[in-house]
Design a protein around this motif. Structure first.
Motif, short mmCIF file in Angstrom:
data_model
loop_
_atom_site.label_atom_id
_atom_site.label_comp_id
_atom_site.label_asym_id
_atom_site.label_seq_id
_atom_site.Cartn_x
_atom_site.Cartn_y
_atom_site.Cartn_z
N ILE A 134 0.85 -1.18 0.00
CA ILE A 134 0.00 0.00 0.00
C ILE A 134 0.88 1.23 0.00
N PRO A 135 0.34 2.39 -0.36
CA PRO A 135 1.15 3.62 -0.37
C PRO A 135 1.61 3.99 1.03
N GLN A 277 -16.47 12.86 4.70
CA GLN A 277 -16.74 11.78 3.77
C GLN A 277 -15.43 11.04 3.51
N ILE A 278 -15.43 9.75 3.79
CA ILE A 278 -14.21 8.96 3.77
C ILE A 278 -14.04 8.34 2.39
N GLY A 279 -12.81 8.43 1.86
CA GLY A 279 -12.52 7.87 0.55
C GLY A 279 -11.24 7.07 0.56
N GLN A 280 -10.76 6.71 -0.63
CA GLN A 280 -9.56 5.88 -0.76
C GLN A 280 -8.36 6.57 -0.10
N PRO A 372 -21.51 -3.95 -0.29
CA PRO A 372 -20.09 -3.63 -0.13
C PRO A 372 -19.74 -2.32 -0.80
N ALA A 373 -19.22 -1.38 -0.02
CA ALA A 373 -18.90 -0.06 -0.55
C ALA A 373 -17.40 0.21 -0.56
N GLY A 374 -16.59 -0.66 0.05
CA GLY A 374 -15.15 -0.44 0.06
C GLY A 374 -14.42 -1.53 0.81
N ILE A 390 -8.21 2.83 4.04
CA ILE A 390 -9.23 2.52 3.04
C ILE A 390 -8.52 2.24 1.71
N MET A 391 -8.59 1.00 1.26
CA MET A 391 -7.90 0.61 0.03
C MET A 391 -8.74 0.90 -1.22
N SER A 392 -10.04 0.81 -1.09
CA SER A 392 -10.93 1.11 -2.22
C SER A 392 -12.25 1.61 -1.67
N ALA A 393 -12.92 2.44 -2.46
CA ALA A 393 -14.21 2.98 -2.04
C ALA A 393 -15.07 3.18 -3.28
N ARG A 394 -16.17 2.45 -3.35
CA ARG A 394 -17.10 2.58 -4.47
C ARG A 394 -18.03 3.76 -4.29
N ALA A 395 -18.13 4.26 -3.06
CA ALA A 395 -18.97 5.40 -2.73
C ALA A 395 -18.39 6.06 -1.49
#
Length: 408
Positions: A134-135, A277-280, A372-374, A390-395
């Motif tokens: 991961i980064p 709002q939480i994202g990648q 599943p959103a992330g 958070i590795m991925s987030a669809r929303a």
């Protein structure tokens, strides 16, 4: 409740962090780890590349995401390359190709050979030079700080009691007085500030306090109070800040990505970088920790749903004329209306009586199913809570979203 999601069988993977000294890097899949039976046959993504050239800046997770919906199952499809010095290393410039063995997909370096651009510098293959899962830049500030402590630990810790000349705050180079430190002069200490309290999302039970990093200090003279000099600051120190012995920052040597089981279900209870709002690549806090068998490398699915929504189709029936009904129709008066109360003193042309019934058409609500959103991977764990990236987030994700085993 979340739908039942079967856990995957863990397949040993080891990933290491990148060197901060140069761009030359490699992806390391540590050899010698046995491959156990899978929870099911691995299927490649329909849009997977037949050939992919590894680039500087890739991570193993990002490469695996090109081939699999569940990147943590990369070991299931990776094929070691015999005849090279390090058969599990993937370098920038390598060309990955897809083959099939016994009907199962395999990904390997094309021809077992590496494409190397000649440059006037030494190419290093040390573990510390490998590309991480991961980064690292996303989690670096959170690897050793902040910490999570309980109330007793905070109360027992030495604390800043004051400064010379009765000043209110202190910065780099300033002297601070700290209660009850008895150690050798020259020892290093971290200054921490107790912050938000973490609570179990469902029970409200206290799980610990975030202790944010304020700065570092060096002990000049022990005692009660002791005298220290501030050597590094992220913000000015104030009375009440706590101290703990400084710890060397721990390098990220290995991650063992593996899906959690449903028994580890919990919730996102906080986000550490102050967003709503939480994202990648945002860092979140989960209300499960080592006391719940949550370990570094555990992969959670983050879900949305469970909220109550109005059935807007049925709600249209509140509009009495949506079906061109008329007060002359029997259904208008004897249909699916429900009494909601009585109105008093509402005189108007349409309400000639001071007391009359208030009614509306019945409408139904529904509960949004969980979806599943992330995904999130734990990189640091405490007894009652864990930090996860958070590795991925669809929303957009939010505090309160449930976490559980990721979908297969």
């Amino acid at each position: 409740m979340l739908r039942e999601i079967r856990p995957l069988v863990h397949r040993g993977l080891t990933w290491v962090r990148p060197s901060m000294l140069g761009a030359t890097a490699a992806v390391l899949l540590v050899a010698g780890l046995s491959i156990t039976a899978t929870a099911g046959a691995v299927e490649l993504r329909p849009d997977h590349p037949e050939r992919y050239t590894v680039k500087v800046g890739d991570t193993l997770w990002s490469i695996a995401s090109r081939y699999l919906d569940a990147p943590w199952r990369w070991r299931d499809i990776w094929q070691e390359n015999p005849g090279v010095a390090n058969p599990n290393l993937i370098y920038p410039g390598d060309v990955l190709t897809v083959t099939y063995h016994g009907g199962q997909p395999r990904v390997r370096v094309e021809g077992g050979m590496r494409v190397v651009r000649l440059e006037p510098r030494v190419r290093s293959e040390q573990l510390d030079a490998a590309i991480p899962t991961i980064p690292v830049s996303a989690i670096g500030p959170f690897l050793s700080r902040p910490v999570v402590a309980n109330e007793k630990q905070i109360d027992a810790a030495p604390y800043v009691v004051g400064f010379p000349d009765d000043r209110a705050v202190a910065g780099v180079g300033d002297t601070i007085f700290v209660r009850s430190i008895f150690a050798e002069p020259g020892t290093r200490w971290e200054i921490l500030r107790p912050g938000k309290e973490f609570l179990d999302y469902e029970t409200g039970e206290p799980l610990g306090f975030e202790a944010a990093y304020v700065g570092s200090a060096e002990l000049v003279q022990s005692g009660d109070p002791a005298t220290l000099t501030i050597t590094r600051m992220t913000q000015q120190s104030m009375p009440g800040d706590r101290l703990r012995p400084a710890e060397d920052e721990k390098a990220i040597r290995a991650f063992l990505p593996r899906p959690v089981t449903d028994a580890s279900s919990g919730h996102v209870i906080a986000v550490l970088n102050g967003v709503s709002q939480i994202g990648q690549y945002d860092v979140v806090v989960i209300d499960r920790g080592t006391d719940n068998d949550v370990q570094v490398g555990d992969v959670f699915g983050v879900y949305r749903g469970g909220d109550v929504k109005q059935d807007k189709v049925k709600a249209r029936k509140d509009e009495w004329n949506w079906r061109n009904e008329s007060p002359l129709d029997a259904d208008f008066w004897y249909g699916d209306w429900e009494v909601t109360g009585w109105r008093r003193n509402q005189l108007s042309d349409n309400a000639p009586l001071p007391l009359h019934v208030e009614a509306r058409k019945k409408t139904d609500d529904y509960v949004v199913p969980f979806w599943p959103a992330g995904t999130a991977m734990v990189f640091r764990s405490f007894p009652r809570v864990s930090f996860a990236l958070i590795m991925s987030a669809r929303a957009a994700l939010h505090v309160g979203n449930p976490v559980s085993a990721p979908p297969q």
